[in-house]
Scaffold this motif. Sequence first.
Motif, PDB file in Angstrom:
ATOM      1  N   ARG A 104      25.218 -36.808 143.419  1.00 19.22           N
ATOM      2  CA  ARG A 104      26.630 -36.414 143.392  1.00 19.22           C
ATOM      3  C   ARG A 104      26.986 -35.767 144.733  1.00 19.22           C
ATOM      4  O   ARG A 104      26.132 -35.210 145.404  1.00 19.22           O
ATOM      5  CB  ARG A 104      26.910 -35.427 142.263  1.00 19.22           C
ATOM      6  N   ARG A 105      28.260 -35.818 145.084  1.00 22.71           N
ATOM      7  CA  ARG A 105      28.729 -35.232 146.340  1.00 22.71           C
ATOM      8  C   ARG A 105      28.654 -33.710 146.259  1.00 22.71           C
ATOM      9  O   ARG A 105      29.254 -33.106 145.376  1.00 22.71           O
ATOM     10  CB  ARG A 105      30.164 -35.670 146.608  1.00 22.71           C
ATOM     11  N   PRO A 106      27.965 -33.063 147.184  1.00 23.37           N
ATOM     12  CA  PRO A 106      27.891 -31.597 147.196  1.00 23.37           C
ATOM     13  C   PRO A 106      29.259 -30.967 147.472  1.00 23.37           C
ATOM     14  O   PRO A 106      30.138 -31.594 148.062  1.00 23.37           O
ATOM     15  CB  PRO A 106      26.924 -31.282 148.339  1.00 23.37           C
ATOM     16  N   GLU A 107      29.425 -29.711 147.067  1.00 26.13           N
ATOM     17  CA  GLU A 107      30.693 -29.005 147.249  1.00 26.13           C
ATOM     18  C   GLU A 107      31.137 -28.977 148.704  1.00 26.13           C
ATOM     19  O   GLU A 107      32.313 -29.162 149.004  1.00 26.13           O
ATOM     20  CB  GLU A 107      30.582 -27.571 146.734  1.00 26.13           C
ATOM     21  N   THR A 108      30.204 -28.722 149.613  1.00 18.01           N
ATOM     22  CA  THR A 108      30.573 -28.656 151.027  1.00 18.01           C
ATOM     23  C   THR A 108      31.068 -30.008 151.523  1.00 18.01           C
ATOM     24  O   THR A 108      32.032 -30.076 152.283  1.00 18.01           O
ATOM     25  CB  THR A 108      29.385 -28.188 151.878  1.00 18.01           C
ATOM     26  N   TYR A 113      36.612 -33.335 152.656  1.00 12.78           N
ATOM     27  CA  TYR A 113      37.713 -34.221 152.275  1.00 12.78           C
ATOM     28  C   TYR A 113      38.956 -33.426 151.893  1.00 12.78           C
ATOM     29  O   TYR A 113      40.079 -33.877 152.090  1.00 12.78           O
ATOM     30  CB  TYR A 113      37.307 -35.098 151.083  1.00 12.78           C
ATOM     31  N   ASP A 114      38.765 -32.246 151.322  1.00 10.64           N
ATOM     32  CA  ASP A 114      39.882 -31.470 150.783  1.00 10.64           C
ATOM     33  C   ASP A 114      40.634 -30.643 151.819  1.00 10.64           C
ATOM     34  O   ASP A 114      41.840 -30.440 151.689  1.00 10.64           O
ATOM     35  CB  ASP A 114      39.386 -30.527 149.682  1.00 10.64           C
ATOM     36  N   LEU A 115      39.936 -30.140 152.826  1.00  7.63           N
ATOM     37  CA  LEU A 115      40.572 -29.259 153.811  1.00  7.63           C
ATOM     38  C   LEU A 115      41.201 -30.047 154.948  1.00  7.63           C
ATOM     39  O   LEU A 115      40.785 -31.165 155.252  1.00  7.63           O
ATOM     40  CB  LEU A 115      39.548 -28.281 154.379  1.00  7.63           C
ATOM     41  N   GLN A 116      42.187 -29.443 155.574  1.00  5.92           N
ATOM     42  CA  GLN A 116      42.807 -29.988 156.775  1.00  5.92           C
ATOM     43  C   GLN A 116      42.180 -29.307 157.982  1.00  5.92           C
ATOM     44  O   GLN A 116      41.685 -28.184 157.868  1.00  5.92           O
ATOM     45  CB  GLN A 116      44.320 -29.714 156.757  1.00  5.92           C
ATOM     46  N   PRO A 117      42.194 -29.934 159.164  1.00  6.16           N
ATOM     47  CA  PRO A 117      41.679 -29.255 160.351  1.00  6.16           C
ATOM     48  C   PRO A 117      42.374 -27.915 160.568  1.00  6.16           C
ATOM     49  O   PRO A 117      43.543 -27.751 160.236  1.00  6.16           O
ATOM     50  CB  PRO A 117      42.004 -30.235 161.488  1.00  6.16           C
ATOM     51  N   ALA A 118      41.628 -26.960 161.098  1.00 10.11           N
ATOM     52  CA  ALA A 118      42.138 -25.622 161.430  1.00 10.11           C
ATOM     53  C   ALA A 118      42.647 -24.852 160.206  1.00 10.11           C
ATOM     54  O   ALA A 118      43.571 -24.080 160.299  1.00 10.11           O
ATOM     55  CB  ALA A 118      43.202 -25.697 162.505  1.00 10.11           C
TER      56      ALA A 118
END
Length: 126
Positions: A104-108, A113-118
Amino acid sequence: MDQELAEHGAQIATINPGPFLTGFNDTMFETWKSWIDDPAARSVDYAKLAFPHEQFDPEEVYQVTLDVLAGKDTAYRHVLPASTVDDIRAQTESQWDRLLNDGRRPETAQAAYDLQPATRVSTHTD
């Protein structure tokens, strides 16, 4: 290096900055743009990823670095932000008992995928 240079009067300190909003972390996640390969052959669409952590204001790093350079802080190791020391120690220790991944994909990785740069560290309280 600290041990090798001690007799020559050199003092070595480490400063391990975590996720600070300096531009470095986000730039690191753009290296795929210079790869010489066929993007269609990649298993990951790197254009959809960002640095997988919210980032702190870098002021703490500047102050600790200045204190180390001025000889005000004589500790060998500095992990920043200081509030992450316990988490970093636990993460390091956990590697000794770690099992193989479960597919499964780890949280990190999901955070990439979930966060935007900066993305700054959230300052809101619930």
